[in-house]
Scaffold this motif. Sequence first.
Motif, PDB file in Angstrom:
ATOM      1  N   MET A   1     -45.117 -44.295   6.664  1.00 59.14           N
ATOM      2  CA  MET A   1     -46.357 -44.856   6.829  1.00 59.14           C
ATOM      3  C   MET A   1     -47.565 -44.798   5.684  1.00 59.14           C
ATOM      4  O   MET A   1     -47.662 -43.657   5.452  1.00 59.14           O
ATOM      5  N   HIS A   2     -47.819 -45.950   5.121  1.00 55.40           N
ATOM      6  CA  HIS A   2     -48.781 -45.895   3.948  1.00 55.40           C
ATOM      7  C   HIS A   2     -49.651 -44.967   4.258  1.00 55.40           C
ATOM      8  O   HIS A   2     -50.549 -45.056   5.447  1.00 55.40           O
ATOM      9  N   LEU A   3     -50.402 -44.178   3.462  1.00 55.23           N
ATOM     10  CA  LEU A   3     -51.555 -43.334   3.447  1.00 55.23           C
ATOM     11  C   LEU A   3     -52.903 -44.284   4.094  1.00 55.23           C
ATOM     12  O   LEU A   3     -53.722 -43.724   5.045  1.00 55.23           O
ATOM     13  N   PHE A   4     -53.057 -45.184   3.667  1.00 54.91           N
ATOM     14  CA  PHE A   4     -54.183 -45.953   3.990  1.00 54.91           C
ATOM     15  C   PHE A   4     -54.004 -46.268   5.581  1.00 54.91           C
ATOM     16  O   PHE A   4     -55.068 -46.226   6.263  1.00 54.91           O
ATOM     17  N   LEU A   5     -52.915 -46.869   6.029  1.00 53.14           N
ATOM     18  CA  LEU A   5     -52.729 -47.262   7.330  1.00 53.14           C
ATOM     19  C   LEU A   5     -52.601 -46.153   8.272  1.00 53.14           C
ATOM     20  O   LEU A   5     -53.277 -46.142   9.602  1.00 53.14           O
ATOM     21  N   ILE A   6     -52.435 -44.744   7.771  1.00 56.89           N
ATOM     22  CA  ILE A   6     -52.563 -43.624   8.544  1.00 56.89           C
ATOM     23  C   ILE A   6     -53.830 -43.292   8.794  1.00 56.89           C
ATOM     24  O   ILE A   6     -54.330 -43.182  10.040  1.00 56.89           O
ATOM     25  N   PHE A   7     -54.679 -43.704   7.919  1.00 53.64           N
ATOM     26  CA  PHE A   7     -56.262 -43.652   8.022  1.00 53.64           C
ATOM     27  C   PHE A   7     -56.718 -44.394   9.061  1.00 53.64           C
ATOM     28  O   PHE A   7     -57.758 -44.076   9.883  1.00 53.64           O
ATOM     29  N   VAL A   8     -56.539 -45.786   8.984  1.00 50.98           N
ATOM     30  CA  VAL A   8     -56.926 -46.854   9.767  1.00 50.98           C
ATOM     31  C   VAL A   8     -56.556 -46.422  11.215  1.00 50.98           C
ATOM     32  O   VAL A   8     -57.136 -46.321  12.133  1.00 50.98           O
ATOM     33  N   TYR A   9     -55.375 -45.862  11.381  1.00 55.13           N
ATOM     34  CA  TYR A   9     -54.631 -45.599  12.692  1.00 55.13           C
ATOM     35  C   TYR A   9     -55.528 -44.287  13.155  1.00 55.13           C
ATOM     36  O   TYR A   9     -55.914 -44.428  14.378  1.00 55.13           O
ATOM     37  N   TYR A  10     -55.787 -43.340  12.411  1.00 53.60           N
ATOM     38  CA  TYR A  10     -56.797 -42.308  12.768  1.00 53.60           C
ATOM     39  C   TYR A  10     -58.074 -42.684  13.389  1.00 53.60           C
ATOM     40  O   TYR A  10     -58.583 -42.568  14.257  1.00 53.60           O
ATOM     41  N   LEU A  11     -58.758 -43.864  12.526  1.00 56.20           N
ATOM     42  CA  LEU A  11     -59.776 -44.242  12.959  1.00 56.20           C
ATOM     43  C   LEU A  11     -59.853 -44.709  14.326  1.00 56.20           C
ATOM     44  O   LEU A  11     -60.634 -44.694  15.014  1.00 56.20           O
ATOM     45  N   PHE A  12     -58.946 -45.473  14.479  1.00 56.61           N
ATOM     46  CA  PHE A  12     -58.714 -46.155  15.945  1.00 56.61           C
ATOM     47  C   PHE A  12     -58.698 -45.120  16.924  1.00 56.61           C
ATOM     48  O   PHE A  12     -59.156 -45.377  18.087  1.00 56.61           O
ATOM     49  N   HIS A  13     -58.015 -43.986  16.535  1.00 54.90           N
ATOM     50  CA  HIS A  13     -57.858 -42.865  17.793  1.00 54.90           C
ATOM     51  C   HIS A  13     -59.281 -42.308  17.891  1.00 54.90           C
ATOM     52  O   HIS A  13     -59.726 -41.851  18.892  1.00 54.90           O
ATOM     53  N   SER A  14     -59.847 -41.875  16.756  1.00 55.04           N
ATOM     54  CA  SER A  14     -61.225 -40.913  16.587  1.00 55.04           C
ATOM     55  C   SER A  14     -62.689 -41.947  17.105  1.00 55.04           C
ATOM     56  O   SER A  14     -63.254 -40.987  17.216  1.00 55.04           O
ATOM     57  N   LEU A  15     -62.437 -43.033  16.582  1.00 55.44           N
ATOM     58  CA  LEU A  15     -63.597 -43.805  16.855  1.00 55.44           C
ATOM     59  C   LEU A  15     -63.167 -45.034  17.589  1.00 55.44           C
ATOM     60  O   LEU A  15     -63.097 -46.187  17.158  1.00 55.44           O
ATOM     61  N   PRO A  16     -63.233 -44.701  19.151  1.00 53.85           N
ATOM     62  CA  PRO A  16     -62.837 -45.896  20.199  1.00 53.85           C
ATOM     63  C   PRO A  16     -63.846 -46.970  20.073  1.00 53.85           C
ATOM     64  O   PRO A  16     -63.474 -48.108  20.583  1.00 53.85           O
ATOM     65  N   GLY A  17     -64.989 -46.897  19.449  1.00 52.35           N
ATOM     66  CA  GLY A  17     -66.049 -48.120  19.296  1.00 52.35           C
ATOM     67  C   GLY A  17     -65.825 -48.845  18.226  1.00 52.35           C
ATOM     68  O   GLY A  17     -66.923 -49.676  18.044  1.00 52.35           O
ATOM     69  N   ILE A  18     -65.019 -48.727  17.359  1.00 51.53           N
ATOM     70  CA  ILE A  18     -64.814 -49.492  16.072  1.00 51.53           C
ATOM     71  C   ILE A  18     -64.947 -51.016  16.383  1.00 51.53           C
ATOM     72  O   ILE A  18     -64.218 -51.435  17.188  1.00 51.53           O
ATOM     73  N   LYS A  19     -65.750 -51.584  15.562  1.00 48.44           N
ATOM     74  CA  LYS A  19     -65.813 -52.994  15.989  1.00 48.44           C
ATOM     75  C   LYS A  19     -65.545 -54.068  14.972  1.00 48.44           C
ATOM     76  O   LYS A  19     -65.301 -55.267  15.242  1.00 48.44           O
ATOM     77  N   CYS A  20     -65.389 -53.412  13.571  1.00 48.11           N
ATOM     78  CA  CYS A  20     -64.983 -54.303  12.664  1.00 48.11           C
ATOM     79  C   CYS A  20     -64.039 -53.615  11.571  1.00 48.11           C
ATOM     80  O   CYS A  20     -63.861 -52.540  11.343  1.00 48.11           O
ATOM     81  N   LEU A  21     -62.817 -54.405  11.316  1.00 44.35           N
ATOM     82  CA  LEU A  21     -61.881 -53.964  10.632  1.00 44.35           C
ATOM     83  C   LEU A  21     -61.228 -54.996   9.405  1.00 44.35           C
ATOM     84  O   LEU A  21     -61.149 -56.178   9.872  1.00 44.35           O
ATOM     85  N   SER A  22     -61.324 -54.372   8.287  1.00 41.34           N
ATOM     86  CA  SER A  22     -60.965 -55.337   7.279  1.00 41.34           C
ATOM     87  C   SER A  22     -59.776 -54.716   6.386  1.00 41.34           C
ATOM     88  O   SER A  22     -60.001 -53.454   5.927  1.00 41.34           O
ATOM     89  N   VAL A  23     -58.547 -55.127   6.496  1.00 43.87           N
ATOM     90  CA  VAL A  23     -57.452 -54.616   5.997  1.00 43.87           C
ATOM     91  C   VAL A  23     -56.728 -55.686   4.977  1.00 43.87           C
ATOM     92  O   VAL A  23     -56.363 -56.660   5.479  1.00 43.87           O
ATOM     93  N   ARG A  24     -56.346 -54.928   3.835  1.00 37.68           N
ATOM     94  CA  ARG A  24     -55.517 -55.786   2.920  1.00 37.68           C
ATOM     95  C   ARG A  24     -53.998 -55.208   2.905  1.00 37.68           C
ATOM     96  O   ARG A  24     -53.925 -54.076   2.456  1.00 37.68           O
ATOM     97  N   CYS A  25     -53.072 -55.619   3.481  1.00 33.99           N
ATOM     98  CA  CYS A  25     -51.617 -55.101   3.440  1.00 33.99           C
ATOM     99  C   CYS A  25     -50.895 -55.828   2.359  1.00 33.99           C
ATOM    100  O   CYS A  25     -50.465 -57.165   2.401  1.00 33.99           O
ATOM    101  N   GLU A  26     -50.628 -55.245   1.042  1.00 29.54           N
ATOM    102  CA  GLU A  26     -50.096 -55.837   0.183  1.00 29.54           C
ATOM    103  C   GLU A  26     -48.237 -55.359  -0.062  1.00 29.54           C
ATOM    104  O   GLU A  26     -47.599 -56.109  -0.631  1.00 29.54           O
TER     105      GLU A  26
END
Length: 159
Positions: A1-26
Amino acid sequence: MHLFLIFVYYLFHSLPGIKCLSVRCEESEHTEQLARLADAQQQPLLERLDLGGSSSVSSTAALSVLLNRCTRLTHLNLERMPELEMDAVLSSLPICAPLQELNLAHASQLTDVGLNRIALGVCHSTLRDINLAYCRSVSGDALVELLASCASLERMCLK
C-alpha cells in the motif's frame, strides 16, 4: 500500500471524528484502498470528500463501498474521474445523505439514469450546487427533471 494511503488509513482509525478528506490518487494501485477507508469506521463521520482529479480511481465497486457508508456527506467532488461508472456510484449514495454540493464535471459515463437518481431520491431536498460541466451523455429532459425536483438548488454549472 502506498505510504500516503497508509497515513490516510491510520487517520481514519486514530481520528474517528474526521469530517473532511481530500485525496488525489494518481497510481492505479490505490483504487482498491478506497474501500479500506470505509472499513476503518462503521459509519464514517465524513461530511466532505474530495477525490477530484484522481484519474486512476477506476473501481466503481470500491468507491461505492466508501460512499454507501458516508451517511453524513454534504460535499462530494468526483470531478475528472472518467473511468467510473457514475450512474452506479450515484446509486450507492445513501438515501438519507444530506448532500448539498456535488461536482461531477467531466463525468463521461454519467447518463440520465444517474441524474434521475439525484432528482428523485438521493439528495433532491438538500442539493444546492451541482457541477455538470462537460457531462455530454445527459439529456435536456434529465436536466429539466433535476431542476423541477431539487427545490433547494441554487447553482448548476453546465458547459
